[in-house]
Scaffold this active site. Structure first.
Site: not given
Length: 417
Positions: A17, A104, A357
């Site tokens: 980002h 993650h 996704d």
């Protein structure tokens, strides 16, 4: 580190980002005719928002060439590539101030650096792969022009939905006396081997799943939609074939060709497995049935009757098609609330926001192709340097006839390598 390759070096930069992502490519040969569109083709295949099966993040991923190119020709100097992040939403990740997201890299990056990107996955995000894909597109154009090398990847499974003949049918797997039964079916069927030899990207891209088998592609779609509707995710595998790589390429012992491929593929986010040739199936086949016998091909070149080795023997390419498979885990970001813990260990419930996704394998296809191109490009440039250095020496006349002289080594399979 963020650099891959020795002779063809690619350094990627950027977080998921931040303002932009991209790459610096050093070692690209001068004189290659190149346009931004040559690069954009693969970036557009990788971009988000392509169908209902992918994340709705709307990024155009337009490449801007910053250096190393003039009048449509590479200069041999570093090529700078930039892609702007335009549809990023850092506000979707405020929960990561309190929670490391399950599976993650939030926690591990914080443990390593003592600080982490506050939104998205930072450098661990698949957004980083834009630089790889852009660099791979350049390598691939050179390989295609100079050697006629073709690289095609496709989705071979989603969840338990497999493209036919990539795994042994249950009816062929013995259920009793398995330790004494050597009648194991071929690691890959003849139909699948034919697919590896002939499949094209146009065929792969006919379906959003990027599976070249229409019936299986429809089943994969249903499986991905089922995961998406349940606010869940599902994994899968990508198979890749590289055609027309000259024999004799690879750097034993630590930089064996398949080792560099494994390194490249397992550096892609969400990967969990790699196999080349017959892979794990080959462990169940006796050597008498698994060995690749040598034969003289129609073109007069020595080759193998089968190719369970996947085009690589002793870490060096043998001129056959190189094929391998990569396993991608189910995406870690799901919209379901998950029982987990905050950074201080306090139990809690995390409901992730953001766009993701439900299955990464359709968009992983060009990433796999690009990393394969980077490996082949780097290894060929190293081999070319060795052959050129050897060709400058005077001929050796004292070698026994069983040894090959450097002069003879300068040409293999009709290519100067």
């Amino acid at each position: 580190m963020s650099t891959f390759g020795s002779a063809f070096r690619v350094t990627t930069y950027g977080e998921s980002h931040c303002a932009s992502v991209g790459a610096i490519i050093d070692g690209c040969p001068p004189g290659l005719q190149l346009t931004p569109q040559d690069i954009q083709i693969q970036l557009s295949r990788r971009r988000p928002g392509q169908s209902d099966l992918t994340t709705p993040r709307d990024e155009k991923d337009l490449v801007h060439v910053q250096s190393g190119l003039e009048h449509g020709v590479t200069l041999g100097t570093p090529i700078g590539l930039l892609v702007k992040n335009e549809d990023h939403r850092p506000k979707d990740y405020t929960e990561t101030d309190l929670y490391p997201r399950p599976s993650h890299a939030d926690w591990t990056y914080l443990e390593k650096y003592g600080v982490k990107a506050s939104s998205g996955g930072g450098r661990s995000s698949a957004r980083e792969t834009i630089g790889r894909v852009a660099a791979g597109a350049i390598a691939e154009k050179y390989l295609r022009i100079a050697y006629g090398i073709e690289i095609v990847a496709f989705v071979s499974s989603v969840g338990k939905v497999h493209l036919p003949a990539t795994v042994a049918p249950p009816s062929l797997v013995p259920t009793d006396g398995i330790e004494d039964n050597d009648e194991v079916p071929d690691a890959l069927s003849s139909d699948f081997r034919k697919l590896l030899a002939t499949v094209t990207r146009a065929e792969v891209d006919k379906h959003p799943t990027r599976c070249p088998h229409p019936e299986t592609a429809e089943r994969m779609t249903k499986r991905i939609i089922r995961a998406k509707d349940a606010q869940d995710s599902i994994g899968g595998t990508v198979t890749c074939v590289i055609r027309n790589v000259p024999s004799g390429v690879g750097e034993p012992v630590f930089d064996r060709f398949e080792a560099k491929l494994a390194h490249a593929m397992l550096s892609i986010p969400a990967t969990k497995a790699f196999e080349i040739g017959s892979g794990f199936r080959g462990t169940e086949v006796p050597g008498s049935k698994h060995n690749d016998a040598f034969v003289r091909k129609a073109n007069g070149v020595l080759g193998t009757a089968t190719n369970w080795s996947g085009g690589v023997q002793g870490g060096i390419t043998n001129g056959e098609d190189i094929y391998f498979r990569i396993g991608f885990k189910s995406p870690a970001t799901i919209s379901q609330a998950q029982e987990t813990a905050q950074y201080d260990g306090t139990p809690g419930k995390l409901a992730a926001r953001g766009r993701h996704d439900p299955c990464v394998v359709p968009r992983a296809v060009p990433i796999v192709e690009s990393m394969a191109a980077l490996v082949v490009m780097d290894q060929l440039l190293i081999q070319n340097a060795r052959k050129t250095a050897a060709s400058l020496l005077p001929p050796i006349t004292t070698l026994p006839p069983t040894m090959i002289t450097p002069k003879q080594l300068n040409t293999q399979n009709g290519h100067a390598v």
